[in-house]
Write an enzyme that holds these catalytic residues in place. Structure first.
Site, PDB file in Angstrom:
ATOM      1  N   HIS A 103      17.626  -7.061   0.482  1.00 28.79           N
ATOM      2  CA  HIS A 103      17.101  -7.510  -0.407  1.00 28.79           C
ATOM      3  C   HIS A 103      17.076  -6.835  -1.673  1.00 28.79           C
ATOM      4  O   HIS A 103      16.206  -6.540  -2.532  1.00 28.79           O
ATOM      5  CB  HIS A 103      15.467  -7.669   0.027  1.00 28.79           C
ATOM      6  CG  HIS A 103      15.321  -8.578   1.240  1.00 28.79           C
ATOM      7  ND1 HIS A 103      16.214  -9.520   1.300  1.00 28.79           N
ATOM      8  CD2 HIS A 103      14.212  -8.702   2.047  1.00 28.79           C
ATOM      9  CE1 HIS A 103      15.821 -10.263   2.303  1.00 28.79           C
ATOM     10  NE2 HIS A 103      14.574  -9.773   3.049  1.00 28.79           N
ATOM     11  N   HIS A 174      11.066 -15.708  -0.453  1.00 25.82           N
ATOM     12  CA  HIS A 174      10.696 -14.888   0.726  1.00 25.82           C
ATOM     13  C   HIS A 174       9.239 -15.551   1.052  1.00 25.82           C
ATOM     14  O   HIS A 174       8.603 -14.804   1.932  1.00 25.82           O
ATOM     15  CB  HIS A 174      10.943 -13.675   0.713  1.00 25.82           C
ATOM     16  CG  HIS A 174      11.098 -12.730   1.958  1.00 25.82           C
ATOM     17  ND1 HIS A 174      10.253 -13.033   2.984  1.00 25.82           N
ATOM     18  CD2 HIS A 174      12.338 -12.372   2.507  1.00 25.82           C
ATOM     19  CE1 HIS A 174      10.380 -12.079   4.022  1.00 25.82           C
ATOM     20  NE2 HIS A 174      11.997 -11.807   3.557  1.00 25.82           N
ATOM     21  N   GLU A 308      14.679 -18.900   4.002  1.00 31.69           N
ATOM     22  CA  GLU A 308      15.292 -18.039   3.010  1.00 31.69           C
ATOM     23  C   GLU A 308      16.865 -18.814   2.682  1.00 31.69           C
ATOM     24  O   GLU A 308      17.713 -18.301   3.317  1.00 31.69           O
ATOM     25  CB  GLU A 308      15.408 -16.655   3.301  1.00 31.69           C
ATOM     26  CG  GLU A 308      14.007 -16.131   3.593  1.00 31.69           C
ATOM     27  CD  GLU A 308      14.337 -14.882   4.251  1.00 31.69           C
ATOM     28  OE1 GLU A 308      14.749 -13.868   3.758  1.00 31.69           O
ATOM     29  OE2 GLU A 308      13.690 -14.651   5.303  1.00 31.69           O
TER      30      GLU A 308
HETATM   31  C1  BGC Z   1      14.912 -10.116   6.881  1.00 33.14           C
HETATM   32  C2  BGC Z   1      14.114  -9.481   8.007  1.00 33.14           C
HETATM   33  C3  BGC Z   1      13.098  -8.670   7.309  1.00 33.14           C
HETATM   34  C4  BGC Z   1      12.146  -9.388   6.431  1.00 33.14           C
HETATM   35  C5  BGC Z   1      11.443  -8.476   5.477  1.00 33.14           C
HETATM   36  C6  BGC Z   1      13.801 -11.090   6.317  1.00 33.14           C
HETATM   37  O1  BGC Z   1      14.679 -11.502   5.196  1.00 33.14           O
HETATM   38  O2  BGC Z   1      15.993 -10.958   7.525  1.00 33.14           O
HETATM   39  O3  BGC Z   1      14.809  -8.668   8.873  1.00 33.14           O
HETATM   40  O4  BGC Z   1      12.158  -7.760   8.276  1.00 33.14           O
HETATM   41  O5  BGC Z   1      13.209 -10.113   5.531  1.00 33.14           O
HETATM   42  O6  BGC Z   1      10.138  -9.135   5.453  1.00 33.14           O
END
Ligand code: BGC
Length: 343
Positions: A103, A174, A308
């Site tokens: 991210h 998210h 997402e």
């Molecule tokens: C990821 C997860 C991660 C989460 C965090 C997601 O986009 O795929 O692995 O733990 O984000 O909240």
């Protein structure tokens, strides 16, 4: 409507922008992080439920590490080894997920103040200036995220940016959805459908191997819809590696189309997800542990799920995957919609 959302540790005043539509739906977005804070939807009993997990004020979001409602960038999901090459140069990012970047790295977009450019009862546009070298990525870019609440009960999220130099862009939202209400326990009995015949196989660190695996005959098959919990403990490689669902589905078709749907029999609320992007991470909140949230709620594992929309994870290292390179002066322009109705 603009209201106070608290003050950050640095002393910035955060605001919450609330939008309403003619069907009684209401959403709220913060200029801290361009975060989707609330999505209020009337259930079949007429009662408004907030269907996204979150916090009461800006300090909750400052301390939170789960990306509730967050706008994620410059590149959502994982980049293997925290480095990549573009035009013959190597760029180094921060490693915040094993030896990989997740991210965008540690200087997250959802931990910054965004500038509100436009706001009224149905939309808010937020802008972020991301400098050359920001998070380790090349090229300056002005990013604009617009949230619109339509009278068709759509929460429309449009991302627009034109980089000055070649760079990578893969922005997503998210939000964790729970269609029985954010404070109603796990989502395991809620149904999900995903419009995908295949998903990207990944290793123990959730880095794609480059292969696409067919969902047919596996717990990854959501094409006809099923309760989220039905096969979440299956003895299957992907489920074991992801500790539940935490994978990228290769969406069928191209262009703007339906990607998924979710339904709660308890509230009667159905949500449909639409996007113009090739992939979608379906993540079942496997890492939520006793998180204090809105209105005194305490969120636990699997209390919300994320849809997402994205370019496939680690696409920069996989020639066969589309994106996420955006060339200088070319527009990155993508839209994802979460639409609500009663079923
Ligand atoms: C990821 C997860 C991660 C989460 C965090 C997601 O986009 O795929 O692995 O733990 O984000 O909240």
């Amino acid at each position: 409507m603009r209201s106070d959302f608290g003050t950050t540790a640095k002393g910035d005043h955060a605001a919450l922008y609330t939008m309403k539509n003619e069907n009684g739906m209401e959403i709220a977005v913060s200029d801290y992080g361009a975060i989707l804070v609330k999505v209020l939807v009337p259930g079949r009993d007429g009662i408004l439920r907030d269907v996204v997990l979150g916090y009461d004020d800006v300090s909750g979001y400052e301390c939170g590490t789960l990306y509730f409602g967050a706008t994620v960038g410059r590149v959502a999901n994982r980049i293997k080894g925290g480095a990549f090459e573009l035009n013959g140069n190597t760029y180094t990012l921060t490693k915040n997920d094993n030896q990989n970047t997740l991210h965008g790295g540690t200087d997250y977009y959802d931990k910054r103040m965004w500038k509100v450019e436009e706001a009224d009862d149905s939309h808010v546009s937020l802008a972020l200036h991301s400098a050359d070298g920001d998070q380790g990525f090349p090229g300056e870019v002005d990013i604009r995220v617009t949230y619109t609440l339509t009278d068709n009960n759509e929460v429309k999220i449009r991302y627009h940016a034109v980089p000055v130099e070649d760079t990578l862009l893969n922005l997503t939202n998210h939000s964790y959805f729970n269609l029985s209400g954010h404070n109603s326990g796990t989502v395991l009995d809620q149904e999900v459908m995903i419009c995908a015949d295949a998903f990207t196989r990944a290793d123990e660190e959730s880095i794609p191997t480059g292969e696409l695996l067919l969902v047919e005959g596996t717990p990854m098959d959501f094409r006809s819809g099923k309760p989220i919990g039905r096969e979440i403990h299956a003895d299957y490689e992907a489920i074991k590696f992801g500790l539940g669902y935490d994978h990228n589905w290769a969406l069928n078709g191209s262009g703007y189309r339906q990607a998924a749907s979710m339904y709660s029999g308890q509230s009667g609320i159905e949500m449909k997800v639409y996007t113009d992007l090739p992939g979608m991470q379906f993540y079942t909140g496997n890492f939520i542990e006793q998180e204090k949230g809105k209105e005194g709620a305490v969120y636990r594992k699997r209390q919300g799920v994320c849809f997402e929309s994205q370019y496939f994870p680690d696409a920069v290292h996989k020639e066969q995957f589309e994106g996420p390179v955006v060339r200088a002066q070319e527009a990155y322009d993508t839209t994802t919609v979460y639409q609500f109705q009663l079923k």
